[in-house]
Design a protein around this motif. Sequence first.
Motif, PDB file in Angstrom:
ATOM      1  N   SER A  55       0.800  -1.222   0.000  1.00  0.00           N
ATOM      2  CA  SER A  55       0.000   0.000   0.000  1.00  0.00           C
ATOM      3  C   SER A  55       0.836   1.277   0.000  1.00  0.00           C
ATOM      4  CB  SER A  55      -0.939   0.012   1.210  1.00  0.00           C
ATOM      5  OG  SER A  55      -0.191  -0.007   2.408  1.00  0.00           O
ATOM      6  N   ARG A  56       2.096   1.161   0.369  1.00  0.00           N
ATOM      7  CA  ARG A  56       2.952   2.342   0.416  1.00  0.00           C
ATOM      8  C   ARG A  56       4.202   2.119  -0.411  1.00  0.00           C
ATOM      9  NH1 ARG A  56       3.298   4.813   6.380  1.00  0.00           N
ATOM     10  NH2 ARG A  56       3.926   6.588   5.122  1.00  0.00           N
ATOM     11  N   THR A  57       4.509   3.119  -1.216  1.00  0.00           N
ATOM     12  CA  THR A  57       5.673   3.042  -2.096  1.00  0.00           C
ATOM     13  C   THR A  57       6.490   4.327  -1.999  1.00  0.00           C
ATOM     14  OG1 THR A  57       4.415   3.902  -3.976  1.00  0.00           O
ATOM     15  CG2 THR A  57       4.530   1.501  -3.746  1.00  0.00           C
ATOM     16  N   GLN A  58       7.758   4.216  -2.317  1.00  0.00           N
ATOM     17  CA  GLN A  58       8.638   5.382  -2.388  1.00  0.00           C
ATOM     18  C   GLN A  58       9.514   5.224  -3.621  1.00  0.00           C
ATOM     19  OE1 GLN A  58      10.719   6.594   1.365  1.00  0.00           O
ATOM     20  NE2 GLN A  58       9.748   4.782   2.227  1.00  0.00           N
ATOM     21  N   TYR A  59       9.881   6.337  -4.205  1.00  0.00           N
ATOM     22  CA  TYR A  59      10.706   6.313  -5.410  1.00  0.00           C
ATOM     23  C   TYR A  59      11.817   7.350  -5.296  1.00  0.00           C
ATOM     24  CZ  TYR A  59       6.693   3.816  -7.346  1.00  0.00           C
ATOM     25  OH  TYR A  59       5.689   2.911  -7.561  1.00  0.00           O
ATOM     26  N   SER A  60      12.896   7.077  -5.997  1.00  0.00           N
ATOM     27  CA  SER A  60      13.917   8.101  -6.104  1.00  0.00           C
ATOM     28  C   SER A  60      13.387   9.202  -7.019  1.00  0.00           C
ATOM     29  CB  SER A  60      15.205   7.518  -6.682  1.00  0.00           C
ATOM     30  OG  SER A  60      15.012   7.135  -8.041  1.00  0.00           O
ATOM     31  N   ASP A  61      13.910  10.383  -6.852  1.00  0.00           N
ATOM     32  CA  ASP A  61      13.457  11.503  -7.665  1.00  0.00           C
ATOM     33  C   ASP A  61      13.703  11.264  -9.150  1.00  0.00           C
ATOM     34  OD1 ASP A  61      14.389  14.096  -5.263  1.00  0.00           O
ATOM     35  OD2 ASP A  61      12.587  12.865  -5.447  1.00  0.00           O
ATOM     36  N   SER A  62      14.747  10.528  -9.449  1.00  0.00           N
ATOM     37  CA  SER A  62      15.115  10.318 -10.846  1.00  0.00           C
ATOM     38  C   SER A  62      14.141   9.418 -11.600  1.00  0.00           C
ATOM     39  CB  SER A  62      16.533   9.743 -10.936  1.00  0.00           C
ATOM     40  OG  SER A  62      16.604   8.491 -10.279  1.00  0.00           O
ATOM     41  N   VAL A  63      13.348   8.622 -10.877  1.00  0.00           N
ATOM     42  CA  VAL A  63      12.429   7.707 -11.557  1.00  0.00           C
ATOM     43  C   VAL A  63      10.967   7.990 -11.244  1.00  0.00           C
ATOM     44  CG1 VAL A  63      14.204   5.910 -11.461  1.00  0.00           C
ATOM     45  CG2 VAL A  63      12.338   5.873  -9.800  1.00  0.00           C
ATOM     46  N   LYS A  64      10.726   8.888 -10.318  1.00  0.00           N
ATOM     47  CA  LYS A  64       9.352   9.177  -9.899  1.00  0.00           C
ATOM     48  C   LYS A  64       8.522   9.629 -11.101  1.00  0.00           C
ATOM     49  CE  LYS A  64       9.304  10.958  -5.896  1.00  0.00           C
ATOM     50  NZ  LYS A  64       9.450  11.903  -4.765  1.00  0.00           N
ATOM     51  N   GLY A  65       7.345   9.043 -11.218  1.00  0.00           N
ATOM     52  CA  GLY A  65       6.467   9.366 -12.335  1.00  0.00           C
ATOM     53  C   GLY A  65       6.694   8.515 -13.562  1.00  0.00           C
ATOM     54  N   ARG A  66       7.795   7.785 -13.587  1.00  0.00           N
ATOM     55  CA  ARG A  66       8.091   6.918 -14.743  1.00  0.00           C
ATOM     56  C   ARG A  66       8.088   5.438 -14.363  1.00  0.00           C
ATOM     57  NH1 ARG A  66      12.986   7.097 -16.987  1.00  0.00           N
ATOM     58  NH2 ARG A  66      14.065   7.779 -15.096  1.00  0.00           N
ATOM     59  N   PHE A  67       8.490   5.141 -13.155  1.00  0.00           N
ATOM     60  CA  PHE A  67       8.569   3.751 -12.698  1.00  0.00           C
ATOM     61  C   PHE A  67       7.462   3.482 -11.678  1.00  0.00           C
ATOM     62  CE2 PHE A  67      13.446   2.990 -13.283  1.00  0.00           C
ATOM     63  CZ  PHE A  67      13.352   3.446 -14.582  1.00  0.00           C
ATOM     64  N   THR A  68       7.004   2.244 -11.655  1.00  0.00           N
ATOM     65  CA  THR A  68       6.007   1.810 -10.675  1.00  0.00           C
ATOM     66  C   THR A  68       6.426   0.479 -10.093  1.00  0.00           C
ATOM     67  OG1 THR A  68       4.240   2.909 -11.910  1.00  0.00           O
ATOM     68  CG2 THR A  68       3.581   1.271 -10.282  1.00  0.00           C
ATOM     69  N   ILE A  69       6.451   0.407  -8.782  1.00  0.00           N
ATOM     70  CA  ILE A  69       6.771  -0.840  -8.093  1.00  0.00           C
ATOM     71  C   ILE A  69       5.477  -1.447  -7.571  1.00  0.00           C
ATOM     72  CG2 ILE A  69       7.244   0.340  -5.899  1.00  0.00           C
ATOM     73  CD1 ILE A  69       9.371  -1.807  -5.325  1.00  0.00           C
ATOM     74  N   PHE A  70       5.341  -2.748  -7.706  1.00  0.00           N
ATOM     75  CA  PHE A  70       4.172  -3.423  -7.156  1.00  0.00           C
ATOM     76  C   PHE A  70       4.576  -4.850  -6.795  1.00  0.00           C
ATOM     77  CE2 PHE A  70       3.208  -5.747 -11.096  1.00  0.00           C
ATOM     78  CZ  PHE A  70       3.791  -4.933 -12.061  1.00  0.00           C
ATOM     79  N   ARG A  71       3.750  -5.459  -5.972  1.00  0.00           N
ATOM     80  CA  ARG A  71       4.075  -6.801  -5.496  1.00  0.00           C
ATOM     81  C   ARG A  71       2.839  -7.679  -5.487  1.00  0.00           C
ATOM     82  NH1 ARG A  71       6.541  -6.214   0.253  1.00  0.00           N
ATOM     83  NH2 ARG A  71       6.450  -8.484   0.230  1.00  0.00           N
TER      84      ARG A  71
END
Length: 123
Positions: A55-71
């Motif tokens: 339910s909670r995710t974090q991204y580096s600034d360099s990939v935010k908005g382009r990458f999505t993590i899910f499990r």
Amino acid sequence: VQLQASGGGLVQAGGSLRLSCAASRRTNSNNAMGWFRQAPGKEREFVATIDWSGSRTQYSDSVKGRFTIFRDNAKNTVSLQMNSLKPEDTAVYYCAVARGSSGSYHYEDYRYWGRGTLVTVSS
């Protein structure tokens, strides 16, 4: 616990790839997971993390908005959907299982690491 990452390859800038990581046994359903990457000649860097529930995710600034993590805890997998890839995304990507249930961007908070899968983005 063994982690096997897959899905890397060669893609043109602007393209997409999906990385997947499967754990050898069901030990990470209560643990956060993450993706890191290491480009040639550079330090390993944080990419994305997801908590145990997804339910909670974090991204580096360099990939935010382009990458999505899910499990998918039922399948014991974590994935990274990478869109709008750039040449600077070229790196070996590693999945990891955290020591705790909350996501973390700290390398030392991860206990198990996969071997990595190479992503090459051509310009």
